[in-house]
Design a protein around this motif. Structure first.
Motif, PDB file in Angstrom:
ATOM      1  N   LEU A  21      79.904  61.132 -22.115  1.00  0.00           N
ATOM      2  CA  LEU A  21      78.995  60.037 -22.515  1.00  0.00           C
ATOM      3  C   LEU A  21      78.714  60.087 -24.017  1.00  0.00           C
ATOM      4  O   LEU A  21      78.793  59.078 -24.724  1.00  0.00           O
ATOM      5  N   VAL A  22      78.421  61.284 -24.526  1.00  0.00           N
ATOM      6  CA  VAL A  22      78.110  61.414 -25.957  1.00  0.00           C
ATOM      7  C   VAL A  22      79.325  61.084 -26.803  1.00  0.00           C
ATOM      8  O   VAL A  22      79.249  60.345 -27.804  1.00  0.00           O
ATOM      9  N   VAL A  23      80.470  61.605 -26.401  1.00  0.00           N
ATOM     10  CA  VAL A  23      81.675  61.390 -27.192  1.00  0.00           C
ATOM     11  C   VAL A  23      82.068  59.921 -27.198  1.00  0.00           C
ATOM     12  O   VAL A  23      82.409  59.344 -28.258  1.00  0.00           O
ATOM     13  N   VAL A 143      87.174  66.880 -21.645  1.00  0.00           N
ATOM     14  CA  VAL A 143      86.678  65.776 -22.491  1.00  0.00           C
ATOM     15  C   VAL A 143      87.711  65.484 -23.570  1.00  0.00           C
ATOM     16  O   VAL A 143      88.218  66.398 -24.237  1.00  0.00           O
ATOM     17  N   ASP A 144      87.983  64.162 -23.822  1.00  0.00           N
ATOM     18  CA  ASP A 144      88.955  63.722 -24.844  1.00  0.00           C
ATOM     19  C   ASP A 144      88.223  63.528 -26.184  1.00  0.00           C
ATOM     20  O   ASP A 144      87.590  62.501 -26.428  1.00  0.00           O
ATOM     21  N   PHE A 145      88.286  64.554 -27.049  1.00  0.00           N
ATOM     22  CA  PHE A 145      87.622  64.508 -28.353  1.00  0.00           C
ATOM     23  C   PHE A 145      88.483  63.819 -29.420  1.00  0.00           C
ATOM     24  O   PHE A 145      87.982  63.436 -30.467  1.00  0.00           O
ATOM     25  N   LYS A 146      89.755  63.689 -29.235  1.00  0.00           N
ATOM     26  CA  LYS A 146      90.651  63.182 -30.282  1.00  0.00           C
ATOM     27  C   LYS A 146      90.310  61.762 -30.686  1.00  0.00           C
ATOM     28  O   LYS A 146      90.271  61.432 -31.888  1.00  0.00           O
ATOM     29  N   ARG A 147      90.071  60.912 -29.742  1.00  0.00           N
ATOM     30  CA  ARG A 147      89.778  59.512 -30.089  1.00  0.00           C
ATOM     31  C   ARG A 147      88.468  59.408 -30.857  1.00  0.00           C
ATOM     32  O   ARG A 147      88.346  58.611 -31.791  1.00  0.00           O
ATOM     33  N   SER A 148      87.500  60.202 -30.469  1.00  0.00           N
ATOM     34  CA  SER A 148      86.212  60.153 -31.182  1.00  0.00           C
ATOM     35  C   SER A 148      86.362  60.665 -32.613  1.00  0.00           C
ATOM     36  O   SER A 148      85.811  60.115 -33.572  1.00  0.00           O
ATOM     37  N   ALA A 153      86.733  59.783 -38.323  1.00  0.00           N
ATOM     38  CA  ALA A 153      87.473  59.909 -39.573  1.00  0.00           C
ATOM     39  C   ALA A 153      87.653  58.556 -40.246  1.00  0.00           C
ATOM     40  O   ALA A 153      87.545  58.419 -41.473  1.00  0.00           O
ATOM     41  N   ILE A 154      87.960  57.545 -39.438  1.00  0.00           N
ATOM     42  CA  ILE A 154      88.113  56.201 -40.024  1.00  0.00           C
ATOM     43  C   ILE A 154      86.799  55.732 -40.650  1.00  0.00           C
ATOM     44  O   ILE A 154      86.765  55.201 -41.771  1.00  0.00           O
ATOM     45  N   ALA A 155      85.714  55.946 -39.901  1.00  0.00           N
ATOM     46  CA  ALA A 155      84.406  55.528 -40.436  1.00  0.00           C
ATOM     47  C   ALA A 155      84.064  56.298 -41.700  1.00  0.00           C
ATOM     48  O   ALA A 155      83.574  55.735 -42.696  1.00  0.00           O
TER      49      ALA A 155
END
Length: 953
Positions: A21-23, A143-148, A153-155
């Motif tokens: 949820l947080v990610v 948990v999938d951290f890569k997309r977050s 990084a983009i932001a």
């Protein structure tokens, strides 16, 4: 359905759900932030490029707010989708961890919805295996951290890029952001121009003028700028003009209220500025009107208040009128002591209340009468009770009505007049208001004075001219009589106490014999030589004209001898010849007249007799030249009227032959005689100069003896008391001046000897010997020692040094030249064809001419004559003229026939007086008597004083 039991499976699923949820929410936030950031930068660029209007800015703001709402909905949706659901989380874990046996999801299902048909042992075993497996698993792996991380990084990259962009172009953010944050705030669009706007003056009062100036800088060149006032409904531009320095200016004649404005250009506009107007009264104009006292009869006048302040004569009514920018309640014209400070805390001596005018409430006026000098301060008060900030100050000058000034401008203060002469008196008077009357007071030989009212002639009331004549015959004045007189002038002041007197003037009556002595004084050899030089120059000019006439005449005679008719060109030449003859005849006649008058004058010196006889001969010869020219002119005129007549041609030929043949005084013999006369006169001048310088040296020697005799009073005194020291100081000063006179006399004698060395070898040699003797005896050192000792109080040494100097100098008395020794030298033998006695008499007469006649001998040393007052004039017949004096006066009386001597000033002007001031005669002093108008006892001091003044300049 029932809840799952606490265990490894429940713990794994809950932690995985919360972390996911947080990610996912963070990833959604980064994505939304990046999108909004990009859109915001795009909006900034669009506004910077296109300068959106108010509705465009509002539309972009609304769109941005809508995007923020969509982003919020997206975040809520992402949070909702990631709420805790055991089955979804179990499938997520199995998919992320690649679990193929589905034990985790089956265990969740068996716990949430147990199957009654299945074996309990099988279910229990399956749940136990799942518990064991869950205990070995980590929720971080599920948990999938890569997309977050990628979204973050983009932001972050966008934020860093935004920060770099801000650092590069802060002006873009500073100008555009306020437009989006306050779209209706009338913020200026983005521009690369810098606006340096100034408003002058810094404090602007209501109704005052102002200037808005703008200096524009930037990469773009701007040639047009306008001022746009925000308060105007239509915001019409006010064009500014550009000065030589490149700044744009907008003058405003009258500013009445505060306003906001901005500078608009084709390349952009500025932010808004405030033109602040202070509602405080200030002085726009102050006028000072004068109504002078009635007795002055002066018309009323006025002027604007300036650096002059208030200036008028005492008793003048002064009206002060002040105009302001606001309606006024009153004005205060405060008076202070003229030496006190009119500052804010000073208490005035008097206050004049100025009241508003009926037709203009912004104008006040008040009246005061000038009685004394003072300082003033002007304060204006508006109807609201506000005092003016600017308070003009200045001086009040109450000029007193001064007494008149009067001067006798003609004649000089001391006049020496010949018996029977007439002396004109001219009086000038001036006053600051007006002259009422002029009175002349006259006394004779101590009797009187008696008043004589004079008639006044004046071009203006403040200046008056009055005239009177003293007729010595009518007064019965004889030689030796003294007439004293002075003049008084009264102005028109009511008190009657304003008057002024001149100094007492003196007319001393002398005989004609005494007058001749004075004439010799004025007419020295230098004047005679200049007179002869002028005569010879005029004769040479006439000779040159005659030669030119003869050249033209020769060509015409050749044509006449041929018998041919005269051409048009030759007739014009004949007409030119007539004009030349006319001019030649007139100049010759004038010169004849001058020479005759000069020849008729009584000679002052014996040497003048042959000179005057020569003038008579020259006048007869020149008269013949004038007659011949007139005859030739008459013949030429007749021939021009009858060009073909034989008789006119014959007459012209005879007249031409006579004009050419009779060439006196231009012949060689006459010219030789003139040259010899010139050389003889030059010799006489040089001899007279040598004698004069020797006389000057002789006078110095006698004065040194006199000074040494007066210092004898200190011969036994080596110390002096205060009174004696003062006398010694005076004698020391005289000794120093006498030393200077001795040096100047020696130099002048040496210079005269060098000048006469070639013409007068014997006389110049004797003078050089005297100069050498002076140098050898070193009398100047003794004179200096005498002065030094006298100043130091050593009277004995002072007397000894002065006595030594006198003894040395007295040895030269016998060697100093005299008129007799000059003729005995042989240098003047045959000069002017005169015998030695006549030459000696002439030099003696020239020597006497260096003294002032009729005024008595000097008493102390007997050398020279006593001088007159500082300014003196002489009235008498046939006055000598120097041609340079500016003090000449015209005398009238019996025998007032002739003019002055000499050719330079002519003889047509009846000259009757010549000033005796030192300025009236050019050249160096040639004897002790040449410092005219100064008593002999003070001439050396006077000359030393003027010499020092000249050296200082």
């Amino acid at each position: 359905m029932r809840d799952m039991q606490d265990g490894n499976i429940s713990e794994l699923l809950e932690k995985t759900s919360r972390t996911t949820l947080v990610v996912e929410v963070a990833r959604a936030m980064c994505r939304a932030f990046a999108l909004l950031l990009c859109l915001g930068v795009l909006a900034l660029v669009v506004d910077a490029a296109f300068a959106l209007n108010t509705w465009g800015l509002i539309s972009v703001d609304l769109l941005f707010l809508g995007l923020i709402g969509v982003a919020a909905f997206y975040l809520v949706r992402q949070a909702w989708r990631n709420l805790y659901d055991p089955r979804r989380v179990a499938r997520l874990v199995e998919r992320r961890l690649n679990l193929q046996n589905s034990e985790l999801i089956n265990s969740v299902d068996f716990q949430l919805e147990p199957d009654e048909t299945s074996s309990r042992e099988l279910i229990k075993k399956s749940i136990l295996n799942a518990e064991i497996m869950a205990g070995n698993l980590s929720y971080f792996d599920a948990v999938d951290f890569k997309r977050s991380i990628k979204a973050a990084a983009i932001a972050s990259g966008l934020v860093a890029g935004l920060l770099v962009t801000y650092l590069i172009t802060p002006r873009l953010f500073a100008m555009v952001l306020p437009r989006f944050l306050d779209p209706t705030g009338d913020h200026p669009p983005f521009t690369l121009l810098d606006f340096d706007v100034e408003i002058s003056p810094e404090a602007i009062y209501h109704g005052q003028s102002a200037i808005i100036s703008a200096k524009l800088s930037g990469p773009e060149v701007v040639t047009q700028a306008n001022v746009v006032f925000v308060g105007d409904q239509e915001r019409s531009p006010h064009e500014m003009y550009q000065n030589s320095a490149g700044a744009f200016l907008l003058p405003i004649d009258r500013v009445e209220h505060s306003r906001r404005f901005y500078i608009d250009t084709p390349k952009g506009r500025s932010r808004q500025f405030e033109l602040t107007v202070l509602q405080v009264p200030f002085v726009e104009k102050v006028q000072i009107a004068y109504r002078f006292p009635d007795y002055t009869k002066w018309p009323a006048t006025s002027h604007d208040l300036d650096g002059r302040g208030v200036q008028a004569i005492e008793g003048t009514a002064v009206t002060i009128t002040a105009k302001s920018n606001l309606p006024l309640r009153e004005g205060r014209f405060e008076l202070f002591d003229d030496k006190a400070d009119a500052g804010p805390g000073s208490a005035p001596l008097e206050t004049v209340i100025m009241t508003p005018a009926r037709d203009d409430v912004a104008t006040v006026s008040g009246t005061l009468t000038l009685t004394s000098n003072a300082r003033f301060r002007l304060t204006l008060t508006s109807v609201d009770g506000v005092d003016s900030i600017d308070r003009p100050q200045g001086k009040i000058v109450a000029a007193p009505d001064r007494s008149p000034k009067i001067a006798i401008v003609e004649p000089e203060p001391h006049v020496i007049a010949v018996e029977g002469w007439t002396v004109p008196v001219v009086v000038h008077a001036a006053d600051d208001v007006g002259i009422e009357r002029v009175v002349l007071f006259c006394g004779v030989n101590g009797w009187g004075p008696d008043p004589i009212p004079l008639d006044i002639t004046a071009a203006q009331p403040t200046l008056a001219v009055a005239q009177h004549e003293f007729n010595l015959t009518s007064l019965g004045a004889r030689a030796g009589d003294v007439i004293t007189y002075h003049a008084s002038a009264y102005d028109n002041h009511p008190s009657g106490e304003h008057f002024a007197d001149t100094e007492t003037f003196v007319i001393q009556v002398i005989s004609e014999e005494e007058f001749r002595e004075y004439a010799r004084q004025e007419y020295q050899m230098e004047e005679l030589a200049k007179e002869f030089e002028t005569l010879q120059k005029k004769i040479d000019e006439l000779n040159a004209q005659r030669e030119e006439i003869l050249n033209d005449l020769e060509e015409l005679q050749k044509k006449l001898d041929s018998g041919e008719e005269l051409s048009i060109d030759e007739r014009q030449r004949l007409e030119k010849l007539q004009k030349q003859l006319q001019d030649y005849s007139e100049q010759a006649a004038r010169l004849v007249k001058e020479m005759k008058k000069r020849a008729e004058q009584t000679p002052l010196y014996d040497m003048e007799q042959p000179y005057l006889e020569m003038l008579q001969t020259l006048s007869r010869q020149m008269q013949q030249q004038a007659d011949n020219a007139d005859a030739l002119k008459q013949a030429a005129s007749e021939m021009q009227n009858q060009p073909g007549g034989a008789q006119p041609r014959a007459s012209f030929k005879r007249a031409a032959e006579k004009f050419k043949k009779e060439n006196q005084p231009f012949d060689e013999a006459t010219q030789q005689q003139l040259d010899e006369t010139e050389q003889d006169l030059e010799k006489m001048r040089l001899a007279d100069n040598l004698v004069a310088q020797a006389e000057r040296l002789r006078a110095v020697i006698l004065q040194q003896r006199d000074l040494a005799d007066r210092m004898a009073q200190f011969r036994d005194r080596q110390s002096l008391n205060a009174d004696e020291q003062r006398r010694a100081d005076r004698l020391a000063k005289e000794q120093e001046l006498l030393q200077q006179e001795l040096e100047e006399s020696r130099d002048a004698l040496k210079k005269a000897a060098e000048e006469a060395k070639e013409s007068l070898p014997n006389m110049s040699s004797a003078a050089e010997k005297i100069c050498e003797a002076l140098g050898e005896m070193q009398a100047e050192a003794d004179q200096q020692q005498a002065a030094t000792s006298a100043r130091s109080g050593d009277g004995k040494s002072a007397h000894q040094a002065a006595e030594t100097a006198a003894s040395k100098l007295e040895k030269l008395l016998s060697e100093c030249g005299s008129p007799q020794s000059a003729t005995e030298s042989g240098d003047l033998d045959g000069c002017l064809k005169l015998p030695k006695p006549s030459l000696q008499q002439s030099l003696q007469q020239l020597s006497q001419g260096r003294k002032i006649p009729g005024l008595g001998q000097k008493g102390e040393s007997g050398s020279g004559y006593a001088g007159s007052q500082a300014r003196m004039a002489v009235y008498g017949p046939q006055m000598p003229s120097q041609g340079h004096s500016e003090s000449t006066r015209s005398g009238r009386g019996r025998d007032a026939k002739g003019g002055g001597r000499g050719f330079e000033s002519g003889f047509d002007n009846p000259l009757g007086v010549e000033s005796l001031t030192p300025e009236g005669r050019a050249g160096e002093r040639t004897g002790t008597g040449r410092m005219r108008g100064v008593p002999v006892g003070y001439r050396d001091q006077a000359e030393a004083y003027f010499k020092r003044i000249a050296e200082e300049k």
